[in-house]
Structure formats: structure tokens, C-alpha cells
Design an enzyme around this catalytic site. Structure first.
Site, PDB file in Angstrom:
ATOM      1  N   HIS A 102      50.360  34.067  43.589  1.00 14.22           N
ATOM      2  CA  HIS A 102      51.657  34.712  43.817  1.00 14.22           C
ATOM      3  C   HIS A 102      52.431  33.925  44.868  1.00 14.22           C
ATOM      4  O   HIS A 102      51.842  33.382  45.803  1.00 14.22           O
ATOM      5  CB  HIS A 102      51.429  36.149  44.306  1.00 14.22           C
ATOM      6  CG  HIS A 102      52.678  36.852  44.722  1.00 14.22           C
ATOM      7  ND1 HIS A 102      53.657  37.229  43.830  1.00 14.22           N
ATOM      8  CD2 HIS A 102      53.119  37.262  45.942  1.00 14.22           C
ATOM      9  CE1 HIS A 102      54.634  37.836  44.476  1.00 14.22           C
ATOM     10  NE2 HIS A 102      54.338  37.866  45.753  1.00 14.22           N
ATOM     11  N   GLY A 162      57.986  34.684  51.762  1.00 16.94           N
ATOM     12  CA  GLY A 162      57.171  34.644  52.971  1.00 16.94           C
ATOM     13  C   GLY A 162      56.007  33.688  52.897  1.00 16.94           C
ATOM     14  O   GLY A 162      55.385  33.380  53.917  1.00 16.94           O
ATOM     15  N   GLY A 163      55.645  33.209  51.686  1.00 22.02           N
ATOM     16  CA  GLY A 163      54.499  32.321  51.553  1.00 22.02           C
ATOM     17  C   GLY A 163      53.820  32.507  50.222  1.00 22.02           C
ATOM     18  O   GLY A 163      54.411  33.036  49.270  1.00 22.02           O
ATOM     19  N   VAL A 192      49.916  33.301  47.918  1.00 23.34           N
ATOM     20  CA  VAL A 192      48.579  33.896  47.875  1.00 23.34           C
ATOM     21  C   VAL A 192      47.764  33.060  46.896  1.00 23.34           C
ATOM     22  O   VAL A 192      48.218  32.784  45.783  1.00 23.34           O
ATOM     23  CB  VAL A 192      48.626  35.365  47.415  1.00 23.34           C
ATOM     24  CG1 VAL A 192      47.215  35.957  47.395  1.00 23.34           C
ATOM     25  CG2 VAL A 192      49.538  36.186  48.328  1.00 23.34           C
ATOM     26  N   LYS A 241      45.809  33.826  52.202  1.00 21.15           N
ATOM     27  CA  LYS A 241      47.211  34.240  52.304  1.00 21.15           C
ATOM     28  C   LYS A 241      47.928  33.316  53.275  1.00 21.15           C
ATOM     29  O   LYS A 241      47.417  32.995  54.351  1.00 21.15           O
ATOM     30  CB  LYS A 241      47.312  35.691  52.775  1.00 21.15           C
ATOM     31  CG  LYS A 241      46.625  36.678  51.853  1.00 21.15           C
ATOM     32  CD  LYS A 241      46.924  38.115  52.235  1.00 21.15           C
ATOM     33  CE  LYS A 241      48.349  38.497  51.879  1.00 21.15           C
ATOM     34  NZ  LYS A 241      48.580  39.948  52.047  1.00 21.15           N
ATOM     35  N   ASP A 248      51.822  50.692  52.845  1.00 25.82           N
ATOM     36  CA  ASP A 248      52.391  50.202  51.569  1.00 25.82           C
ATOM     37  C   ASP A 248      51.443  50.552  50.424  1.00 25.82           C
ATOM     38  O   ASP A 248      51.065  49.699  49.624  1.00 25.82           O
ATOM     39  CB  ASP A 248      52.622  48.689  51.636  1.00 25.82           C
ATOM     40  CG  ASP A 248      53.460  48.172  50.454  1.00 25.82           C
ATOM     41  OD1 ASP A 248      54.132  48.997  49.803  1.00 25.82           O
ATOM     42  OD2 ASP A 248      53.426  46.956  50.190  1.00 25.82           O
TER      43      ASP A 248
END
Length: 836
Positions: free
Chosen positions: A232, A236-237, A239, A254, A364
């Protein structure tokens, strides 16, 4: 991956998707400041463009991007703008902090994130001077890295080669993309993907070679993990799946980019990675929480390694196992599913309680963040929004439907999401939950009706999603009849609601619809997303169309260009509607413009290109006995073999659209070679669909997906009933789309398109699925005002009235059922075939 640009069109002041306000909540960074005489400043939806007098910028070249974060953007602009003015450099900047923050958010465009100011030097000499001078002014200012650009020294200056003036070209799948021009004059895509790339004919200036070498030297050294699969990416970065080279352990890695992936609290990806590190450490030893292995920094990015969990996301398991989406939606199947779902929810409940006992709020919770192992045990993942319970934090990020109301804090955030999970395990429509009390009651009643749920479990949901928890009572519910005598009243109510939502005073769109209205040329006028399709649906349903609304379309028809000549987003659909509304001369003028624009770059699809234009021309030929339009349709059919093969499958964007045009021409002319070509096109489509690498999940609901393919195959089977391959494909596709739950109710991607295909069938099994869809439309029916019947559009965040994604598609489907006739002319055999 979900295209998250639609978030920009979810305005707080509207229940419908709409363009961002011309003036957003924040003032322009240079509000009240004036440029020297002769300069112009034009503010658009996101950018303010500043042009010096007598500006002569080239069409393309090397441009400078100045990166910034919302907290230092104003200071950077105060330094950079005067330099640009002094040296006569055209520039633009993101107008306000809100827009800049949106671009830098977790799901913003990775290739555009961080870009704040764009400067357009006239040539390479001006580029070099500007880079050196601006580096003296702002060099080293802390800012996010721009992934698509070459960073100059320590930033925040970045460089890339690209277009200065907007040009477009079509990609292989028929979509428009920004373009630049080759030395031979050919338009090619202006690549803006993450990663620095230069066009093959462009030579890197010598003064940028050091910057390129520095970029290439930024590799991970002494890094103990070997990445072998990317799972993914977000702003933000990334995975990744990886192996610990020291011991061979399978891990999940991550990555967090500094100053990127901002959330609503202003925290970046690194801050969230630190929170996940804290949470995993605090929860060490819990069976439902993966084991933390290591955190480290490499190549300016931060990394967290934890044990890899071999499991399936709960979202996927619900999709696969839920009776609504299978061929076995029986009482026994629902009871078996309920046992499994209650077992899973029970584990999630216990896991959350254990977290809270250790003082951790997940923050979340949703099915995508729950993995289920092969032994049906659960694991919680993605704890980047976790927080200490004693801090009583609100929720900074959350999945649609699972995000808690703003007044809830701390553990109450998790308990709200838990109750949404309890409900949507049985009626998987979480995007309906934010519409409040009445809609939640609809889902609860459906769950209780269809599943044997324990009374205490139901009461938990009722308490956990009650008025006191929600903070207010909302009355968006609609009394929904699935069939019967009320159907006529329902059609009238939907039509009236569409008309009430109209804004004839606007020029960009008449009826509020999908975000595509603002992302595709003239989409607010077109058949799929604009006025043409809505007016056709109203007309087809027998509603009285306001003269003012027809006048609006007539006015736009004089200047509309559309996205190609095709039916859905191009000129053909506009002409089709105008002719049906009694304006043949204007329709002909639009058609003539469409044919005039059929150059070599036009796609071949029904949605945007030749097939859609040909079907419209054939419709006019049959309706009027017009030999000229028939000849034009035949000429377009002759062009199809010379066009690039579609890159997608289906009726709207694939070979099925070709086949439908050829079939209708065959019915009109009886030229057998047209039928043979149509069958060949469909078999070529089936080659892809039957391939080992093709997953039925690639097919969406509605006319864009399986329903459109089924309609095209059935059209051919009327003439080739012995084609076993096509018949097998129809059976497979109809069996795989069993009611289900989709995030759209419209014609192109959802239930309305499915209804048209099911109405075209006739087996008892299909009639059962049809009844399911008619009932389930009520889940997404919203009363935006008392007495109204509106519908959620794509993504479920806002309402839509258009044909492709919203109310007009529902209206068309219900009218087709009422009348026992196809909703669109090209879905029925040609006139001459009917007469035979």
C-alpha cells in the site's frame, strides 16, 4: 486504489458534492497585498496565478517547485514572491492553508504533495540563476520532499521538467491526461508519478547533475530488512512485506515520510508512526496485537517493523461470506453467517476491552483494520491513531461511517466504532450511518428482519448508536416501498426532488451530481454526470420538465465540447437528449461538431468515443429515417479495427461497446459481416474475462461492470442463441452478482444498472435478486428535506442527482420497470429489427 480527490468536493455547507468554494475557509496567503502595475493575479479553486506584464513563458520546460507545510507556507511566500516580482518570473501558489493541508493529507496525491509555489523560468539560464538566488533566501527551510521532483541541495526548492501551459492527450484507456509535446510535435503524457523522470528527448542541465547524483545516493545502508512486496502507498509513506535478513523472520514494514500525510490534527506520518510504536509497546503480549520488532530511520524516512499477520481483512471476508452477496441467501445461510459474525465481533469486543484496560485507545477501528486468521482469530493492525486513554483525544482520522461524532473522546471513540461494526457486519452499509437516526434505524430493522440476532446484541447497537451518543436526532429517513401501488408515487417524488435540487442560475452545472462534474470537461452538461442525462431521465419517467431547465441545456449546447464525441461524457449524449426533447436542429448541430472532432486521437469506446457516437447516429437514423446518419454510423464502425484496442473491459470502456454498435447496425441493415464482427468483439472480451489472471472482483456493479457486459452478451444471443461460450458467460456473471451491497445506487456503478440488466433477464432467481435491489435502494434513499427522496452518490459522502451515480439513474431504472421497456434506446434492438 481509491481516487481520494473526491474529498475536495465534500463541502461542509452542502449535502451534495460541489466544487470547493471560490474563497475557502482560510484567507489567501497574500490577502490584501497588491502586485506592481501590469501584473495580474487570478485566484482559482486551489491556485493563485501571478503573471508579469508581457509574459512570454514557453509551453514547457524546467520548472521550480517550492515545498512547504501549512505552518511555514506564509513565510516562504513572503520571501519567494518578491524575488519573482523583481525578476519578472511568472509564478503561482496554493492560495490558502486549508488547500495546502488537503494536498498534504494522508490520501492526497503523492506526486503533488508538498508543492506550494511553482515558478516558470524562461530558459535554463534563468532556472540556474533562480535556484541559486532562492537557495540563498530560503535554502534549508524544513519542508516535505516532493516525490516527483529533483531536490535542489537541502530544499525546499525542487525541479522537474513538464508543461507550463495545459495540454491534454488520451491515455490508452481513453482518459484525458496532461501532456507535453515531443520534438516531432506529438502530444505525450506529462508523467507526474512519484519518482523523478525526464522525457527521453530532454537532456539534464549540467548544473542539476550533482542534485541527481545526490538523489541516487540516498539509499538505505545497513538496513536489516529486505523488502519484496509493496502492499500500500499513501502520501504518508508505504507499507511493505519484508524479511528480516538477520534471522529470516517475515515482517511487515511501515514507512513514514516527515511532514507528509497530515491528519486533521496536523500530525504527520512520523508522529503517527511514533504513536503506533508506543501502542504496540504498551500492548505487548496481547494475542490480538502483532509483536513490535524494531523502529529505525533510513534515508530521511522512518520505519517500523512488526510481525507479519497472515490473515484476511474483515472487509474482504464479509464480502465473500455475507449471504447478500452469494447465491445462497437462505434462512439457513443467514443463520450460519450470523454465528460466524457474532463470533468475530465477540473477539473484537474482548480485544478492545483489553486495550482499554492497558490505557490504549485504538482510534481507528473499522473492518479494514481487523485481520482474521485461518483459525478465525482476529488481529488489530494500523494503530497509528492510537492514543493514551487518559488524554481523552478526539478522532483525527477515521473511515466513513466508523468515525465518531466530534463530541466523543477517548474510549468512547472506539465504542462508537464497535457498535457500527456490530451493525454493518449484517447490513454492510457503513456510509449510511453518518446520516443519522432514521437511517440507522433502517439498517437495524433490516438486520433484525434477515438475521437471528440475540436481543441483547441488538439493544447494544440501539444504545451505542442512539440519539444521546450521536449528539442530535436527524430526520433523513425515507419511507421506502419496494414495489406495489406506491411505485408511481415514488417515481414522481424522486423526479420532483431532482427538479427542486436544480440550480439554473449556475453555468457549470444544472443539477448537483458526481465530482466528475468538476474533473471532466463540460461534465455538468453531459449525459453521464450532467444536465443531459438528468433531463433524459425526467423525460423518460414522464415528469414535466421545466422549460427553464431545457433552456439551460440549449444555451450550453452552443458551446459545449465535452470529453470527446462519445455518449456518456461527450457530445453524442447531449445531442441524443436534445433530439428527444424536441430540438432536432440543435441536436444536429451538436452531432455535426462531434463528427468534426473525430480525429485520430479519439477513443473507440461507448463512453467517450466512436461507439457511443455511432449508436447516437444510428438512433437518429432510425428515429427519422435519416440515411446520412446511418452512413455516418457505418463509417464509424469501419474505423473500429484501426483504433487501439480498449485497455478495459465492459460496455462503456471495452469491446462490448464496439459489439453493441455492430449489433445494432446489423439489426438495421442485415449485413451479416456486422454480426460476425460483433461476435468476434465479444469473444475477444471473453478471452480477458475468462483468463486465469482475471478476478470477477475487477468488475464493478452497474453498466460499467458486469451488468453492461451481460446486456451486450444477451443482445448478441438473440441472434446467435447457440453460442455456448456467451451463454456460459452470462450465467456466470449473473450468478456472481447476487444482490450484494455496493457503495453506489446509480446507473454506471451500482444498483440501477444492475436493475436494468435484471429486468432484461427473467428467471425466477434473477427476479429474486431484482426484488432485493429494489428493497436495498431504500438503504441509500435520503430525505435532504422533508418530503424529498434523494440518493447517496459514489463514495457515499454526499448526495447526487445525476444519471450515472445518483437519483436520475434510480429514476430511470424504476421507470423502465414500470413500463417494461429498456431505459436507453441502444439497449433495445434497432427499429427495423423490432418491425421484423
Amino acid at each position: 486504489m481509491l481516487d481520494t480527490r473526491f474529498i475536495n468536493f465534500c463541502r461542509a455547507d452542502s449535502l451534495f458534492y460541489d466544487a470547493p468554494a471560490a474563497e475557502s475557509g482560510g484567507a489567501d496567503f497574500h490577502e490584501g497585498q497588491t502586485l506592481p502595475e501590469g501584473w495580474t493575479a487570478s485566484r482559482g479553486r486551489e491556485w493563485t496565478v501571478c503573471v508579469p506584464p508581457g509574459s512570454r513563458v514557453p509551453d514547457q520546460g524546467w520548472k521550480i517547485h517550492v515545498a512547504a507545510s501549512p505552518d511555514n507556507a506564509a513565510e516562504l511566500l513572503d520571501s519567494v514572491a518578491p524575488y519573482c516580482v523583481e525578476h519578472g518570473l511568472m509564478y503561482k501558489y496554493i492560495s490558502d492553508a486549508e488547500a495546502l493541508g488537503r494536498r498534504g493529507s494522508k490520501y492526497g496525491d503523492r506526486s503533488a504533495s508538498g508543492k506550494f509555489i511553482t515558478i516558470y523560468p524562461a530558459d535554463e539560464t534563468a532556472l540556474q540563476h533562480a535556484l541559486n538566488d532562492l537557495d540563498q533566501l530560503v535554502g534549508g527551510t524544513r519542508a516535505p520532499s516532493i516525490l516527483s521532483d529533483l531536490r535542489w541541495r537541502q530544499g525546499p526548492l525542487h525541479v522537474r521538467y513538464g508543461g507550463f501551459v495545459l495540454k491534454t492527450t488520451r491515455l490508452k484507456d481513453g482518459t484525458l491526461a496532461p501532456a507535453i509535446t515531443t520534438p516531432d510535435g506529438e502530444l505525450v503524457p506529462d508523467e507526474r508519478r512519484p519518482g523523478f523522470h525526464t522525457p527521453s528527448w530532454v537532456t539534464l542541465p549540467s548544473f542539476l547533475e550533482e542534485a541527481l547524483a545526490e538523489r541516487r545516493s540516498r539509499t538505505l545502508t545497513d538496513f536489516p530488512f529486505r523488502v519484496y512486496k509493496a502492499l500500500h502507498f499513501s502520501n504518508g509513506g508505504g507499507v511493505y512485506r519484508a524479511v528480516d535478513k538477520r534471522n529470516g523472520t517475515e515482517i511487515l514494514l511501515k514507512e513514514a515520510r516527515p511532514l507528509a500525510g497530515l491528519d486533521s490534527a496536523g500530525d504527520d506520518a512520523v508522529a503517527r508512526l511514533d504513536r503506533e510504536h508506543w501502542a504496540l509497546s504498551r500492548l505487548s503480549g496481547l494475542a490480538a496485537v502483532p509483536t513490535l520488532r524494531e523502529v529505525r530511520k533510513g534515508n530521511e524516512h522512518h520505519f517500523l517493523a512488526r510481525d507479519y499477520v497472515d490473515g484476511t481483512p474483515l472487509t474482504e471476508l464479509v464480502r465473500l461470506r455475507h449471504p447478500y452477496g452469494t447465491t445462497h441467501n437462505t434462512a439457513q445461510a443467514r443463520a450460519e453467517y450470523a454465528d460466524w459474525a457474532l463470533h468475530i465481533v465477540g473477539q473484537v469486543t474482548e480485544g478492545l476491552a483489553a486495550m482499554h484496560e492497558r490505557g490504549v485507545v485504538f482510534g481507528d477501528l473499522h473492518p479494514g483494520n481487523i485481520l482474521v486468521r485461518s483459525d478465525d482469530t482476529v488481529a488489530f493492525i494500523d494503530m497509528e491513531t492510537a492514543s493514551p486513554a487518559e488524554e481523552m483525544r478526539g478522532q483525527a482520522m477515521g473511515s466513513l461511517g466508523f468515525r465518531a461524532p466530534d463530541h466523543l473522546r477517548g474510549p468512547a471513540v472506539d465504542l462508537f466504532a464497535l457498535n457500527v461494526l456490530r451493525l454493518t457486519m449484517f447490513v454492510p452499509m457503513p456510509h449510511v450511518v453518518p446520516w443519522g437516526t432514521d437511517k440507522i434505524r433502517t439498517l437495524i430493522d433490516t438486520a433484525v428482519r434477515d438475521f437471528p440476532l440475540p436481543g441483547p446484541f441488538v439493544r447494544q447497537i440501539e444504545r451505542g448508536l442512539g440519539d444521546d451518543v450521536l449528539g442530535a436526532r436527524t430526520e433523513y429517513g425515507v419511507r421506502w416501498p419496494a414495489a406495489g401501488q406506491e411505485a408511481g408515487n415514488l417515481i414522481a417524488d424522486i423526479a420532483d426532488s431532482i427538479i427542486q435540487a436544480a440550480t439554473p442560475e449556475r453555468t457549470d452545472r444544472l443539477y448537483p451530481g458526481d465530482v466528475s462534474q468538476f474533473m471532466i470537461a463540460d461534465a455538468g452538461v453531459t449525459f453521464a454526470y450532467g444536465a443531459a442525462g438528468v433531463l433524459w431521465a425526467l423525460h423518460r419517467a414522464g415528469a414535466k420538465v421545466p422549460a427553464e431547465h431545457v433552456k439551460w441545456l440549449l444555451g450550453q449546447a452552443e458551446q459545449v465540447t465535452g470529453d470527446g464525441p462519445g455518449f456518456l461524457t461527450g457530445l453524442a449524449g447531449v445531442a441524443y437528449t436534445l433530439d428527444e426533447l424536441g430540438h432536432p436542429d440543435v441536436a444536429d448541430a451538436v452531432m455535426d461538431r462531434a463528427f468534426a472532432g473525430c480525429d485520430a486521437h479519439v477513443s473507440s469506446t461507448l463512453a467517450t468515443g466512436l461507439s457511443g457516437l455511432g449508436l447516437a447516429a444510428l438512433h437518429l437514423a432510425a428515429r427519422r429515417g435519416d440515411d446520412r446518419r446511418l452512413r455516418q454510423a457505418l463509417e464509424l464502425a469501419d474505423r473500429l479495427p484501426d483504433t487501439p484496442a480498449p485497455q478495459r473491459v465492459g460496455l462503456l470502456h471495452g469491446r462490448c461497446g464496439h459489439a453493441l454498435l455492430l449489433l445494432r447496425l446489423y439489426e438495421h441493415t442485415r449485413h451479416i459481416e456486422l454480426l460476425e464482427r460483433a461476435v468476434a468483439e465479444l469473444h475477444a472480451e471473453l478471452e480477458i474475462i475468462e483468463g486465469a489472471d482475471f478476478d470477477d472482483r475487477f468488475l464493478s456493479a452497474g453498466l460499467e461492470g458486469s451488468a453492461g457486459i451481460v446486456l451486450a452478451l444477451r443482445a448478441a444471443l438473440r441472434h446467435t442463441p447457440d453460442d455456448e461460450r456467451m451463454r456460459t458467460a452470462v450465467n456466470r456473471l449473473t450468478a456472481s452478482r447476487r444482490g450484494g451491497f455496493f457503495t453506489a445506487c446509480g446507473l454506471l456503478h451500482g444498483r440501477s444498472g444492475e436493475i436494468l440488466a435484471l429486468e432484461d433477464g427473467g428467471s425466477e432467481s434473477e427476479r429474486g435478486v431484482l426484488r432485493f435491489h429494489l428493497d436495498a435502494l431504500g438503504w441509500e434513499a435520503i430525505a435532504s428535506e422533508p418530503g424529498r427522496v434523494d440518493f447517496l452518490g459514489n463514495y457515499g459522502y454526499r448526495l447526487s442527482t445525476d444519471l450515472g451515480t445518483g437519483s436520475a439513474g434510480v429514476l430511470l431504472a424504476l421507470a423502465a420497470l414500470r413500463d417494461g421497456a429498456p431505459g436507453l434506446s441502444f439497449l433495445t434492438p434497432a427499429v427495423s429489427e423490432v418491425q421484423r
